[in-house]
Design a protein around this motif. Structure first.
Motif, PDB file in Angstrom:
ATOM      1  N   THR A  12       0.831  -1.204   0.000  1.00 34.59           N
ATOM      2  CA  THR A  12       0.000   0.000   0.000  1.00 34.59           C
ATOM      3  C   THR A  12       0.864   1.252   0.000  1.00 34.59           C
ATOM      4  O   THR A  12       0.618   2.209  -0.734  1.00 34.59           O
ATOM      5  CB  THR A  12      -0.921   0.012   1.244  1.00 34.59           C
ATOM      6  N   ARG A  13       1.917   1.214   0.819  1.00 38.78           N
ATOM      7  CA  ARG A  13       2.794   2.376   0.925  1.00 38.78           C
ATOM      8  C   ARG A  13       3.462   2.696  -0.412  1.00 38.78           C
ATOM      9  O   ARG A  13       3.609   3.864  -0.790  1.00 38.78           O
ATOM     10  CB  ARG A  13       3.853   2.074   1.994  1.00 38.78           C
ATOM     11  N   THR A  14       3.868   1.658  -1.123  1.00 41.61           N
ATOM     12  CA  THR A  14       4.499   1.845  -2.432  1.00 41.61           C
ATOM     13  C   THR A  14       3.496   2.444  -3.415  1.00 41.61           C
ATOM     14  O   THR A  14       3.816   3.375  -4.160  1.00 41.61           O
ATOM     15  CB  THR A  14       5.006   0.488  -2.970  1.00 41.61           C
ATOM     16  N   ILE A  15       2.266   1.927  -3.393  1.00 40.41           N
ATOM     17  CA  ILE A  15       1.225   2.434  -4.309  1.00 40.41           C
ATOM     18  C   ILE A  15       0.946   3.901  -4.011  1.00 40.41           C
ATOM     19  O   ILE A  15       0.846   4.728  -4.917  1.00 40.41           O
ATOM     20  CB  ILE A  15      -0.072   1.600  -4.168  1.00 40.41           C
ATOM     21  N   ARG A  16       0.883   4.233  -2.726  1.00 44.47           N
ATOM     22  CA  ARG A  16       0.622   5.620  -2.321  1.00 44.47           C
ATOM     23  C   ARG A  16       1.754   6.534  -2.806  1.00 44.47           C
ATOM     24  O   ARG A  16       1.522   7.610  -3.353  1.00 44.47           O
ATOM     25  CB  ARG A  16       0.499   5.685  -0.793  1.00 44.47           C
ATOM     26  N   THR A  17       2.988   6.095  -2.599  1.00 41.79           N
ATOM     27  CA  THR A  17       4.137   6.921  -2.980  1.00 41.79           C
ATOM     28  C   THR A  17       4.182   7.177  -4.486  1.00 41.79           C
ATOM     29  O   THR A  17       4.509   8.274  -4.931  1.00 41.79           O
ATOM     30  CB  THR A  17       5.451   6.225  -2.559  1.00 41.79           C
ATOM     31  N   TRP A  18       3.861   6.151  -5.265  1.00 37.21           N
ATOM     32  CA  TRP A  18       4.014   6.282  -6.717  1.00 37.21           C
ATOM     33  C   TRP A  18       2.807   6.910  -7.402  1.00 37.21           C
ATOM     34  O   TRP A  18       2.937   7.507  -8.473  1.00 37.21           O
ATOM     35  CB  TRP A  18       4.335   4.915  -7.337  1.00 37.21           C
TER      36      TRP A  18
END
Ligand SMILES: [Zn+2]
Length: 187
Positions: A28-34
């Motif tokens: 989720t964190r990766t999706i949010r960042t990108w």
């Protein structure tokens, strides 16, 4: 009217990219960042992705992303896979032209995210039984872009791209050249 159209198409792009990340089991964190989407929207997307039956068995990863550069250099097979993935990333413009100090923070963005998905999907088509996860791919491009731990180098025999530990830069060969008797293909 045009402004809302633009906003709609930007949102659509973000959703599409987030769905691609979800498909690749990104955190989720990766999706949010990108993508810049909020956790709440990502959760809703994730639920609709599962409900649509796109893949009932997609794993949802939580917690910290992988952080070990040794993962890519620990065996000839992993070095080979890392080299294939890195090569595709360079070819498709995922990698920045110059080194980036705080790569994990500066690389993420919509355009690069789309190119990264393209690269990761290409890598998975090129390598039989690929082992590098999407999260590891995200780590790899950031590590190569900042160059503190991993760097892209050239095989001393065939000049092919290889991924090496920063401290072991010189005199390295790719898997094919390492395995052959004279350190070459024989020509
Ligand atoms: Zn070589």
């Amino acid at each position: 009217m045009r402004i809302s159209d633009d906003r709609y198409s930007r949102d659509r792009q973000r959703f599409d990219l987030a769905l691609r990340f979800i498909h690749h089991e990104a955190r989720t964190r990766t999706i949010r960042t990108w993508t810049g989407l909020t956790d709440d929207r990502i959760r809703k997307l994730y639920r609709s992705y599962i409900a649509a039956g796109s893949s009932a068995k997609v794993a949802r990863h939580r917690g910290k992303s992988p952080r070990q550069s040794a993962y890519f250099t620990r065996s000839p097979r992993m070095r080979h896979e890392a080299a294939v993935l890195a090569s595709v990333c360079y070819l498709l413009g995922v990698m920045p032209a110059t080194q980036v100090a705080d790569a994990a923070r500066h690389l993420p963005g919509m355009q690069r995210g789309e190119a990264l998905c393209e690269a990761f999907e290409t890598y998975r088509r090129l390598v039989p039984e690929p082992r590098i996860s999407f999260e590891h791919a995200v780590f790899l491009i950031a590590a190569l872009a900042c160059g503190d731990e991993l760097r892209a180098a050239h095989c001393i025999d065939c000049n092919g791209l290889i991924v090496v530990d920063r401290l072991a830069m010189n005199g390295r060969r790719c898997l094919a050249c390492e395995g052959s008797p004279q350190g070459k293909f024989g020509f």
